[in-house]
Design an enzyme around this catalytic site. Sequence first.
Site, PDB file in Angstrom:
ATOM      1  CG  ASP A   3      38.419   5.985  14.652  1.00  0.00           C
ATOM      2  OD1 ASP A   3      37.941   6.808  15.114  1.00  0.00           O
ATOM      3  OD2 ASP A   3      38.615   4.263  13.763  1.00  0.00           O
TER       4      ASP A   3
ATOM      5  NE  ARG B  38      35.575  -1.098  16.579  1.00  0.00           N
ATOM      6  CZ  ARG B  38      34.326  -1.090  16.696  1.00  0.00           C
ATOM      7  NH1 ARG B  38      33.341  -1.588  17.581  1.00  0.00           N
ATOM      8  NH2 ARG B  38      33.740   0.170  16.133  1.00  0.00           N
TER       9      ARG B  38
ATOM     10  CB  SER C 123      33.086  -3.043  14.035  1.00  0.00           C
ATOM     11  OG  SER C 123      33.777  -2.651  12.733  1.00  0.00           O
ATOM     12  CB  SER C 124      28.018  -5.727  11.444  1.00  0.00           C
ATOM     13  OG  SER C 124      27.454  -4.384  10.664  1.00  0.00           O
TER      14      SER C 124
ATOM     15  CG  ASP D  92      35.212   0.116  13.189  1.00  0.00           C
ATOM     16  OD1 ASP D  92      35.948   0.062  14.155  1.00  0.00           O
ATOM     17  OD2 ASP D  92      34.169   1.022  12.639  1.00  0.00           O
TER      18      ASP D  92
ATOM     19  N   GLY E 276      27.666  -1.533  16.715  1.00  0.00           N
ATOM     20  CA  GLY E 276      28.754  -0.461  16.955  1.00  0.00           C
ATOM     21  C   GLY E 276      29.688  -1.754  17.649  1.00  0.00           C
TER      22      GLY E 276
ATOM     23  CD  GLU F 270      34.280   4.295  21.053  1.00  0.00           C
ATOM     24  OE1 GLU F 270      34.720   3.631  20.234  1.00  0.00           O
ATOM     25  OE2 GLU F 270      33.789   2.908  21.313  1.00  0.00           O
ATOM     26  CG  HIS F 271      33.233   9.305  18.266  1.00  0.00           C
ATOM     27  ND1 HIS F 271      32.529   9.012  17.031  1.00  0.00           N
ATOM     28  CD2 HIS F 271      31.970   8.620  19.287  1.00  0.00           C
ATOM     29  CE1 HIS F 271      31.668   8.707  16.548  1.00  0.00           C
ATOM     30  NE2 HIS F 271      30.683   8.266  18.051  1.00  0.00           N
TER      31      HIS F 271
ATOM     32  CG  ASN G  72      23.025   1.701   8.368  1.00  0.00           C
ATOM     33  OD1 ASN G  72      22.514   2.882   7.299  1.00  0.00           O
ATOM     34  ND2 ASN G  72      24.066   1.424   8.531  1.00  0.00           N
TER      35      ASN G  72
HETATM   36  P1  ADP Z   1      28.121  -1.824  12.718  1.00  0.00           P
HETATM   37  O1  ADP Z   1      28.280  -0.938  13.816  1.00  0.00           O
HETATM   38  O2  ADP Z   1      27.950  -2.741  13.107  1.00  0.00           O
HETATM   39  O3  ADP Z   1      29.120  -1.439  11.371  1.00  0.00           O
HETATM   40  P2  ADP Z   1      26.478  -0.140  10.295  1.00  0.00           P
HETATM   41  O4  ADP Z   1      25.741   1.066  10.708  1.00  0.00           O
HETATM   42  O5  ADP Z   1      28.770   0.820  10.041  1.00  0.00           O
HETATM   43  O6  ADP Z   1      26.764  -0.972  11.698  1.00  0.00           O
HETATM   44  O7  ADP Z   1      26.540  -1.022   9.061  1.00  0.00           O
HETATM   45  C1  ADP Z   1      25.567  -2.072   9.609  1.00  0.00           C
HETATM   46  C2  ADP Z   1      25.437  -2.627   8.394  1.00  0.00           C
HETATM   47  O8  ADP Z   1      26.481  -4.221   7.110  1.00  0.00           O
HETATM   48  C3  ADP Z   1      24.166  -3.113   8.010  1.00  0.00           C
HETATM   49  O9  ADP Z   1      22.930  -2.218   7.538  1.00  0.00           O
HETATM   50  C4  ADP Z   1      24.090  -4.153   6.620  1.00  0.00           C
HETATM   51  O10 ADP Z   1      23.626  -3.333   5.169  1.00  0.00           O
HETATM   52  C5  ADP Z   1      25.642  -4.770   6.693  1.00  0.00           C
HETATM   53  N1  ADP Z   1      25.760  -6.160   6.819  1.00  0.00           N
HETATM   54  C6  ADP Z   1      26.211  -5.967   8.676  1.00  0.00           C
HETATM   55  N2  ADP Z   1      25.774  -7.808   8.946  1.00  0.00           N
HETATM   56  C7  ADP Z   1      25.233  -8.148   7.937  1.00  0.00           C
HETATM   57  C8  ADP Z   1      25.892  -9.220   7.278  1.00  0.00           C
HETATM   58  N3  ADP Z   1      25.563 -10.481   8.294  1.00  0.00           N
HETATM   59  N4  ADP Z   1      25.288  -9.260   5.831  1.00  0.00           N
HETATM   60  C9  ADP Z   1      24.488  -8.534   4.849  1.00  0.00           C
HETATM   61  N5  ADP Z   1      25.134  -7.106   5.534  1.00  0.00           N
HETATM   62  C10 ADP Z   1      25.514  -6.798   6.502  1.00  0.00           C
HETATM   63  P1  NG1 Z   2      31.682   1.426  14.483  1.00  0.00           P
HETATM   64  O1  NG1 Z   2      30.824   1.382  15.351  1.00  0.00           O
HETATM   65  O2  NG1 Z   2      32.013  -0.084  14.231  1.00  0.00           O
HETATM   66  O3  NG1 Z   2      30.618   2.087  13.411  1.00  0.00           O
HETATM   67  C1  NG1 Z   2      32.492   3.599  14.020  1.00  0.00           C
HETATM   68  C2  NG1 Z   2      33.825   3.880  12.810  1.00  0.00           C
HETATM   69  C3  NG1 Z   2      34.616   3.747  14.117  1.00  0.00           C
HETATM   70  C4  NG1 Z   2      34.868   4.820  15.051  1.00  0.00           C
HETATM   71  C5  NG1 Z   2      33.801   4.593  15.713  1.00  0.00           C
HETATM   72  C6  NG1 Z   2      33.846   5.301  16.940  1.00  0.00           C
HETATM   73  C7  NG1 Z   2      33.847   3.439  10.497  1.00  0.00           C
HETATM   74  C8  NG1 Z   2      33.686   1.934   9.566  1.00  0.00           C
HETATM   75  N1  NG1 Z   2      33.655   2.429  12.060  1.00  0.00           N
HETATM   76  O4  NG1 Z   2      32.959   2.705  14.261  1.00  0.00           O
HETATM   77  O5  NG1 Z   2      35.963   4.127  12.974  1.00  0.00           O
HETATM   78  O6  NG1 Z   2      35.275   5.758  14.540  1.00  0.00           O
HETATM   79  O7  NG1 Z   2      32.571   4.796  15.333  1.00  0.00           O
HETATM   80  O8  NG1 Z   2      35.125   5.516  17.700  1.00  0.00           O
HETATM   81  O9  NG1 Z   2      33.293   4.362  10.080  1.00  0.00           O
END
Ligand code: ADP
Ligand code: NG1
Length: 480
Positions: A63, A54, A161-162, A206, A159, A60-61, A249
């Site tokens: 929810d 998404r 939301s993977s 997310d 950011g 931002e920050h 991360n």
């Molecule tokens: P985001 O903002 O993308 O949610 P986070 O730092 O919260 O970032 O989490 C990202 C983590 O999710 C990655 O370090 C990895 O461990 C996991 N991840 C994301 N995409 C994949 C993928 N395609 N396959 C496996 N793990 C993934």
């Molecule tokens: P991302 O950017 O996907 O890591 C995080 C939080 C959201 C929200 C945003 C800031 C998780 C899974 N996601 O999103 O709930 O607080 O930061 O707006 O903790």
Amino acid sequence: MSHQAKGAHDVEADDLVPILTPTTDILPRLKTLAVHFASKYNVEPSFFARVPGRVNLIGEHIDYCGYAVCPMAIEQDILVAVASSKYNDIYLTNIDPKYKDFQCSFENVGSCISDSESGPAWYKYFLCGVKGALEVIPTESIPTGILIAVWGNIPPNSGLSSSSALVSAALLSIAHANQHQLSKHELATISARAERHIGTQGGGMDQAIAFLGKAGSAKLIEFNPLRATDVRLPKNAVFVIAHSQAYHNKASTTDFNLRVAECRLAAQIIAKKRNKDWEHIQKLIDIQEKLAFDLDEMVTVVMSDLHEQPYTLDEICESLDTDYERLKKMSLISSFNISQTFKLQQRALHVFQEASRVLAFQRINEESGIMELEKLQHLGSLMSKSHASLHKLYECSHPSVDLLVERAVHRGAYGARLTGAGWGGCIVAIIDKTEVQQFVDALRTDLCRNSTKHRAELKDMVFPTEPNQGAVIYTVSTLF
Ligand code: ADP
Ligand code: NG1
């Protein structure tokens, strides 16, 4: 999922994850994932789950403070191929070789997530979703074993939301494999709770948009109870995402959880000062509701009740008339060092003002009396103000992100901001439809100048996006 499902309660058809026959645009990826699956497990998958990432347009920050946000699902996603197995374990493989294969039993899911040796490894996010499923599906229904292959194209740690797409896809896969019926609202709530097992205290935006996203419309997501309302964006507005090439991360630093704790402490100190029971206050929205003030009045409260200098834990204990042990129980501070300080005024100010900006953003979209161009200017201005606040008050931006925001505006965006948690990652900019190609080209040229990467590699770093469909299940009937 609706007909043979075991979760014995009525769910509106609209609130069920759709089960679709793959369309031609997704088919090649499904086939590639199926080939990887078969090469690992010697069987074919029995279905696929797809959960999108998404982009958050504004809000931002906030929810996790209880306030509404305005995201939309994007095209990039996590795809999971699934089959049940007679062996007793969960088997995970990933198309991307940097994510190593993993295997564990259903009994060991909790201990594998909390194993501190391996840090926030990729499979732990999947296991969070499995744990979420185990918490709601009756034990006797859990399949003996499950085979999983994952393929994601959401830029990770950026950011978009993977992580939540992965957690949500895991929950959906286990629920569907088990024919356990859960509504989209339930899936969103369970996966938000499940992702906290990784250690971060997110607010649920997310996972909500991952399930409730709709093609053609951004959503206003409200919490408690969870609601998603269409936000009809101006026809001439296009949102462009650009990557700063800085990665962060969330689960591997305390940055994110520190902000959550600061917001809670700010709410509790205001409550104490205003003779409310601070131990029953968790979110900034709780104290707003207790005081029955509007958001502007809350800004005045913040400026009078909280000071700008960082608070020490000693001062916080004194202000709340409590001790450190009690504070640890009530205020999410146990992971911080005793010397940690907390910026309460700045964080609370950002939250109340950002919550107002979300409401203004929604109002502008609903206005019928203003010209489309004027709408773009208003929306862009709110987005830029949001960024300034994230930079200055919330301190979650990054020099590369700030530079990209500046460049986006210089190249013709009506406004631009950091999207997602920050400390790196992506920006989102609002552009007039007729200027998108020129804007994207200019931003790619800028990035090229400042990067060792070739222009072709930077293609995925700047791209226009539009509101996409939330999670779906794909059948395999047309695949083999
Ligand atoms: P985001 O903002 O993308 O949610 P986070 O730092 O919260 O970032 O989490 C990202 C983590 O999710 C990655 O370090 C990895 O461990 C996991 N991840 C994301 N995409 C994949 C993928 N395609 N396959 C496996 N793990 C993934
Ligand atoms: P991302 O950017 O996907 O890591 C995080 C939080 C959201 C929200 C945003 C800031 C998780 C899974 N996601 O999103 O709930 O607080 O930061 O707006 O903790």
